[in-house]
Design an enzyme around this catalytic site. Sequence first.
Site, short mmCIF file in Angstrom:
data_model
loop_
_atom_site.label_atom_id
_atom_site.label_comp_id
_atom_site.label_asym_id
_atom_site.label_seq_id
_atom_site.Cartn_x
_atom_site.Cartn_y
_atom_site.Cartn_z
N SER A 143 -33.22 -18.80 -45.68
CA SER A 143 -34.48 -19.51 -45.48
C SER A 143 -35.40 -18.58 -44.73
O SER A 143 -34.95 -17.60 -44.13
CB SER A 143 -34.23 -20.79 -44.66
OG SER A 143 -35.45 -21.36 -44.20
N TYR A 156 -30.24 -25.51 -37.88
CA TYR A 156 -30.61 -24.99 -39.19
C TYR A 156 -30.87 -23.48 -39.12
O TYR A 156 -30.34 -22.71 -39.94
CB TYR A 156 -31.84 -25.72 -39.70
CG TYR A 156 -32.20 -25.42 -41.14
CD1 TYR A 156 -31.56 -26.07 -42.19
CD2 TYR A 156 -33.19 -24.49 -41.46
CE1 TYR A 156 -31.89 -25.81 -43.51
CE2 TYR A 156 -33.53 -24.22 -42.76
CZ TYR A 156 -32.88 -24.88 -43.79
OH TYR A 156 -33.21 -24.60 -45.10
#
Length: 281
Positions: A143, A156
């Site tokens: 990401s 995350y």
Amino acid sequence: MTAIPGAAVAVTGAASGIGRALAIELAARKADLALADRDEAGLQAVAAEIAKVNPRKISLHRVDVASPEDIATFAREAIAAHPSLNIVINNAGVALLGQFHEIDQAQIEWLFNINFWGVVHSTRAFLPQLAKQPAAHIVNVSSIYGIIAPPGQTAYSSAKFAVRGFSESLRHELQAANSTIRLSVVHPGGIKTNIVRNMRSGSGVTDNERRVQSIERFDAIAPTSPKDAALRIIKGIEKNEPRILIGGDARFMDLLQRFRPATYWKVMAKRIEKLINAGNK
């Protein structure tokens, strides 16, 4: 280069979002597919959509990537269905709402089991098969939050940074061994998927308003469609790109943290608020 036509590709998280778009675009380029997800109905829908326009050999696999046993079974059954399988795309992922003091250890471990360990276990399970192929490719989806770390993303970002570190180190090992396996790590920016809508809330998050706000903010600043993300990943595979940045927002954030590695977030926070305000007008 790693050719897509004639390839056999395993994709996790294939029932929705980027994974679904990848399945459709890969089939359109004459690749066979082993598609994995927990959502069996979603997998059936993707396969039916592909069959209407680009009939290819497709196998469907119900897989919880948090389970090493499920992944081992997936690898075994996918290889049996596609003996020349040569591309693996580790795409499945989840999100978690809450600051560090609002999420408990079990929730962090839940996210890591999917977003990080799922990538590691899948890579290990498929690696012997890939090593037998004249050309092979591993694609691990990290990401932009594997490059920058916003507040509220402790779990995350940690997992996505770990995917990046694992992928880069393994790529260097493969290169040193003169392996035929190539490895790309993907850093998407804001992609219009349901990952934020489907996110879990931390055990200490007591109000639903923040969840609603998070969804609205994400919708306002997510500029890239899943199809465009899939096309960018496919291009990266074909060109053997080691790092695939998706979206102008991801490219901007990557450059920003290079110039301001310790203070990038002040700039990013102002930019995000400006985008949100513009979107609300």
